[in-house]
Design a protein around this motif. Structure first.
Motif, PDB file in Angstrom:
ATOM      1  N   ASP A  49      -2.916  17.008 -31.150  1.00  0.00           N
ATOM      2  CA  ASP A  49      -4.107  16.587 -30.410  1.00  0.00           C
ATOM      3  C   ASP A  49      -5.019  17.765 -30.082  1.00  0.00           C
ATOM      4  OD1 ASP A  49      -3.141  14.034 -30.487  1.00  0.00           O
ATOM      5  OD2 ASP A  49      -2.324  14.062 -28.453  1.00  0.00           O
ATOM      6  N   GLN A  50      -4.469  18.971 -30.046  1.00  0.00           N
ATOM      7  CA  GLN A  50      -5.261  20.160 -29.747  1.00  0.00           C
ATOM      8  C   GLN A  50      -5.716  20.871 -31.019  1.00  0.00           C
ATOM      9  OE1 GLN A  50      -2.730  22.450 -27.194  1.00  0.00           O
ATOM     10  NE2 GLN A  50      -2.925  21.012 -25.498  1.00  0.00           N
ATOM     11  N   ASN A  51      -5.452  20.269 -32.169  1.00  0.00           N
ATOM     12  CA  ASN A  51      -5.842  20.850 -33.445  1.00  0.00           C
ATOM     13  C   ASN A  51      -6.622  19.795 -34.221  1.00  0.00           C
ATOM     14  OD1 ASN A  51      -6.083  22.262 -35.799  1.00  0.00           O
ATOM     15  ND2 ASN A  51      -3.892  22.546 -36.131  1.00  0.00           N
ATOM     16  N   GLN A  52      -7.886  19.621 -33.850  1.00  0.00           N
ATOM     17  CA  GLN A  52      -8.706  18.542 -34.396  1.00  0.00           C
ATOM     18  C   GLN A  52      -8.844  18.562 -35.916  1.00  0.00           C
ATOM     19  OE1 GLN A  52      -9.619  15.894 -32.689  1.00  0.00           O
ATOM     20  NE2 GLN A  52      -8.575  16.785 -30.930  1.00  0.00           N
ATOM     21  N   PRO A  53      -9.072  19.714 -36.568  1.00  0.00           N
ATOM     22  CA  PRO A  53      -9.207  19.683 -38.038  1.00  0.00           C
ATOM     23  C   PRO A  53      -7.946  19.164 -38.732  1.00  0.00           C
ATOM     24  CG  PRO A  53     -10.082  21.738 -37.173  1.00  0.00           C
ATOM     25  CD  PRO A  53      -9.398  21.044 -36.037  1.00  0.00           C
ATOM     26  N   ALA A  54      -6.769  19.621 -38.282  1.00  0.00           N
ATOM     27  CA  ALA A  54      -5.521  19.151 -38.892  1.00  0.00           C
ATOM     28  C   ALA A  54      -5.303  17.675 -38.593  1.00  0.00           C
ATOM     29  CB  ALA A  54      -4.335  19.976 -38.382  1.00  0.00           C
ATOM     30  N   ASP A  55      -5.673  17.259 -37.382  1.00  0.00           N
ATOM     31  CA  ASP A  55      -5.519  15.852 -37.008  1.00  0.00           C
ATOM     32  C   ASP A  55      -6.410  14.968 -37.875  1.00  0.00           C
ATOM     33  OD1 ASP A  55      -4.426  13.792 -35.376  1.00  0.00           O
ATOM     34  OD2 ASP A  55      -6.305  13.725 -34.244  1.00  0.00           O
ATOM     35  N   GLN A  56      -7.642  15.404 -38.128  1.00  0.00           N
ATOM     36  CA  GLN A  56      -8.552  14.627 -38.970  1.00  0.00           C
ATOM     37  C   GLN A  56      -8.047  14.552 -40.405  1.00  0.00           C
ATOM     38  OE1 GLN A  56     -12.189  16.733 -38.299  1.00  0.00           O
ATOM     39  NE2 GLN A  56     -12.745  15.528 -36.492  1.00  0.00           N
ATOM     40  N   LEU A  57      -7.527  15.681 -40.925  1.00  0.00           N
ATOM     41  CA  LEU A  57      -7.008  15.679 -42.287  1.00  0.00           C
ATOM     42  C   LEU A  57      -5.794  14.759 -42.420  1.00  0.00           C
ATOM     43  CD1 LEU A  57      -7.286  19.448 -43.246  1.00  0.00           C
ATOM     44  CD2 LEU A  57      -8.653  17.545 -44.122  1.00  0.00           C
ATOM     45  N   SER A  58      -4.916  14.748 -41.418  1.00  0.00           N
ATOM     46  CA  SER A  58      -3.745  13.876 -41.489  1.00  0.00           C
ATOM     47  C   SER A  58      -4.154  12.407 -41.452  1.00  0.00           C
ATOM     48  CB  SER A  58      -2.761  14.187 -40.362  1.00  0.00           C
ATOM     49  OG  SER A  58      -3.281  13.775 -39.116  1.00  0.00           O
ATOM     50  N   LYS A  59      -5.191  12.093 -40.681  1.00  0.00           N
ATOM     51  CA  LYS A  59      -5.673  10.713 -40.623  1.00  0.00           C
ATOM     52  C   LYS A  59      -6.297  10.288 -41.956  1.00  0.00           C
ATOM     53  CE  LYS A  59      -6.304  10.526 -35.657  1.00  0.00           C
ATOM     54  NZ  LYS A  59      -7.236  10.564 -34.537  1.00  0.00           N
ATOM     55  N   ILE A  60      -7.015  11.203 -42.606  1.00  0.00           N
ATOM     56  CA  ILE A  60      -7.600  10.904 -43.919  1.00  0.00           C
ATOM     57  C   ILE A  60      -6.483  10.642 -44.923  1.00  0.00           C
ATOM     58  CG2 ILE A  60      -8.849  11.911 -45.877  1.00  0.00           C
ATOM     59  CD1 ILE A  60     -10.583  13.400 -43.777  1.00  0.00           C
ATOM     60  N   GLY A  61      -5.457  11.484 -44.895  1.00  0.00           N
ATOM     61  CA  GLY A  61      -4.342  11.333 -45.836  1.00  0.00           C
ATOM     62  C   GLY A  61      -3.558  10.059 -45.630  1.00  0.00           C
ATOM     63  N   SER A  62      -3.346   9.675 -44.380  1.00  0.00           N
ATOM     64  CA  SER A  62      -2.531   8.487 -44.122  1.00  0.00           C
ATOM     65  C   SER A  62      -3.311   7.189 -44.287  1.00  0.00           C
ATOM     66  CB  SER A  62      -1.929   8.556 -42.719  1.00  0.00           C
ATOM     67  OG  SER A  62      -2.947   8.523 -41.736  1.00  0.00           O
ATOM     68  N   SER A  63      -4.629   7.237 -44.169  1.00  0.00           N
ATOM     69  CA  SER A  63      -5.413   6.005 -44.270  1.00  0.00           C
ATOM     70  C   SER A  63      -5.980   5.774 -45.657  1.00  0.00           C
ATOM     71  CB  SER A  63      -6.562   6.040 -43.257  1.00  0.00           C
ATOM     72  OG  SER A  63      -7.462   7.088 -43.568  1.00  0.00           O
ATOM     73  N   HIS A  64      -5.819   6.740 -46.563  1.00  0.00           N
ATOM     74  CA  HIS A  64      -6.310   6.628 -47.936  1.00  0.00           C
ATOM     75  C   HIS A  64      -7.815   6.372 -47.991  1.00  0.00           C
ATOM     76  CE1 HIS A  64      -2.188   6.685 -49.233  1.00  0.00           C
ATOM     77  NE2 HIS A  64      -1.920   5.664 -48.455  1.00  0.00           N
ATOM     78  N   THR A  65      -8.567   6.951 -47.036  1.00  0.00           N
ATOM     79  CA  THR A  65     -10.017   6.809 -47.061  1.00  0.00           C
ATOM     80  C   THR A  65     -10.605   7.864 -47.995  1.00  0.00           C
ATOM     81  OG1 THR A  65     -10.264   8.281 -45.162  1.00  0.00           O
ATOM     82  CG2 THR A  65     -10.117   5.925 -44.700  1.00  0.00           C
ATOM     83  N   ALA A  66     -11.885   7.761 -48.233  1.00  0.00           N
ATOM     84  CA  ALA A  66     -12.563   8.713 -49.108  1.00  0.00           C
ATOM     85  C   ALA A  66     -12.515  10.104 -48.484  1.00  0.00           C
ATOM     86  CB  ALA A  66     -14.006   8.279 -49.325  1.00  0.00           C
ATOM     87  N   VAL A  67     -12.312  11.093 -49.314  1.00  0.00           N
ATOM     88  CA  VAL A  67     -12.232  12.474 -48.852  1.00  0.00           C
ATOM     89  C   VAL A  67     -13.653  12.992 -48.656  1.00  0.00           C
ATOM     90  CG1 VAL A  67     -11.423  14.792 -49.421  1.00  0.00           C
ATOM     91  CG2 VAL A  67     -10.084  12.801 -50.103  1.00  0.00           C
ATOM     92  N   PRO A  68     -13.957  13.544 -47.464  1.00  0.00           N
ATOM     93  CA  PRO A  68     -15.313  14.036 -47.232  1.00  0.00           C
ATOM     94  C   PRO A  68     -15.637  15.237 -48.107  1.00  0.00           C
ATOM     95  CG  PRO A  68     -13.906  14.377 -45.290  1.00  0.00           C
ATOM     96  CD  PRO A  68     -13.093  13.685 -46.323  1.00  0.00           C
ATOM     97  N   SER A  69     -16.920  15.451 -48.353  1.00  0.00           N
ATOM     98  CA  SER A  69     -17.321  16.599 -49.166  1.00  0.00           C
ATOM     99  C   SER A  69     -16.951  17.879 -48.424  1.00  0.00           C
ATOM    100  CB  SER A  69     -18.817  16.559 -49.459  1.00  0.00           C
ATOM    101  OG  SER A  69     -19.537  16.638 -48.243  1.00  0.00           O
ATOM    102  N   GLY A  70     -16.588  18.892 -49.189  1.00  0.00           N
ATOM    103  CA  GLY A  70     -16.179  20.155 -48.588  1.00  0.00           C
ATOM    104  C   GLY A  70     -14.681  20.247 -48.340  1.00  0.00           C
ATOM    105  N   VAL A  71     -13.965  19.140 -48.546  1.00  0.00           N
ATOM    106  CA  VAL A  71     -12.513  19.126 -48.376  1.00  0.00           C
ATOM    107  C   VAL A  71     -11.894  18.952 -49.754  1.00  0.00           C
ATOM    108  CG1 VAL A  71     -10.554  17.894 -47.374  1.00  0.00           C
ATOM    109  CG2 VAL A  71     -12.654  18.149 -46.062  1.00  0.00           C
ATOM    110  N   SER A  72     -11.038  19.884 -50.134  1.00  0.00           N
ATOM    111  CA  SER A  72     -10.386  19.757 -51.437  1.00  0.00           C
ATOM    112  C   SER A  72      -9.002  19.157 -51.253  1.00  0.00           C
ATOM    113  CB  SER A  72     -10.285  21.120 -52.130  1.00  0.00           C
ATOM    114  OG  SER A  72      -9.484  21.986 -51.358  1.00  0.00           O
ATOM    115  N   VAL A  73      -8.589  18.348 -52.189  1.00  0.00           N
ATOM    116  CA  VAL A  73      -7.296  17.670 -52.149  1.00  0.00           C
ATOM    117  C   VAL A  73      -6.529  18.029 -53.406  1.00  0.00           C
ATOM    118  CG1 VAL A  73      -6.127  15.442 -52.152  1.00  0.00           C
ATOM    119  CG2 VAL A  73      -8.188  15.752 -50.802  1.00  0.00           C
ATOM    120  N   GLN A  74      -5.273  18.374 -53.227  1.00  0.00           N
ATOM    121  CA  GLN A  74      -4.410  18.659 -54.365  1.00  0.00           C
ATOM    122  C   GLN A  74      -3.124  17.872 -54.162  1.00  0.00           C
ATOM    123  OE1 GLN A  74      -3.170  22.732 -54.730  1.00  0.00           O
ATOM    124  NE2 GLN A  74      -2.030  22.354 -56.590  1.00  0.00           N
TER     125      GLN A  74
END
Length: 154
Positions: A49-74
């Motif tokens: 909860d105190q690490n917003q960027p990591a929290d946002q990335l984990s939510k993107i990964g678990s929800s299978h939503t579109a990856v925002p520009s500027g974020v690379s996925v491997q």
């Protein structure tokens, strides 16, 4: 300074907890090799909860939503480490007995048997696991296909 949001990983690296599995132990050993390349290293736990960027990335990964520009996925299709197999030394006075394993079966066979004619394993736990996991698969022209979250066949 290394910051991580996994209590398990940070406590293993700080040697507060002992490694309980071969896989975690292999990752810890790989990190220990890298520690020698630094003058000093400290591991700190950060609550997600105190690490917003990591929290946002984990939510993107678990929800299978579109990856925002500027974020690379491997996608990692294979583990990044190799587990070392333990070799037991047998004293020369003892006999070594080798058990020949049964032929390896294709993991898909049990799903195909269940989906075609409701054939289940004899073990109750294996049966429950198969029924639960088979909800993610469908047979298309005799081929086992995995369904996506939106029921599309992959």
């Amino acid at each position: 300074m290394v910051y991580g949001d996994s209590t398990l990983v940070i406590n293993h690296l700080n040697k507060d907890w002992s490694c309980s599995s071969k896989k975690i132990d292999a990752y810890c050993a790989e990190i220990r090799k890298l520690e020698g390349k630094f003058y000093g290293i400290e591991y700190h736990h950060v609550v997600r909860d105190q690490n917003q960027p990591a929290d946002q990335l984990s939510k993107i990964g678990s929800s299978h939503t579109a990856v925002p520009s500027g974020v690379s996925v491997q996608d990692l299709l294979v583990p990044s480490i190799k587990e070392e197999k333990e070799v037991e030394e047998v004293p020369p006075t003892e006999q070594l007995v080798l058990a020949v394993p049964s032929p390896v079966t294709d993991w898909r066979e049990q799903f195909i048997k269940y989906l075609t004619n409701s054939e289940v394993p004899t073990d109750k736990t294996d049966t429950e696991r198969l029924i639960h996991r088979s909800k993610h698969y469908v047979l298309v022209d005799g081929n086992l296909m995995r369904k996506s979250a939106k029921e599309w066949v992959l």
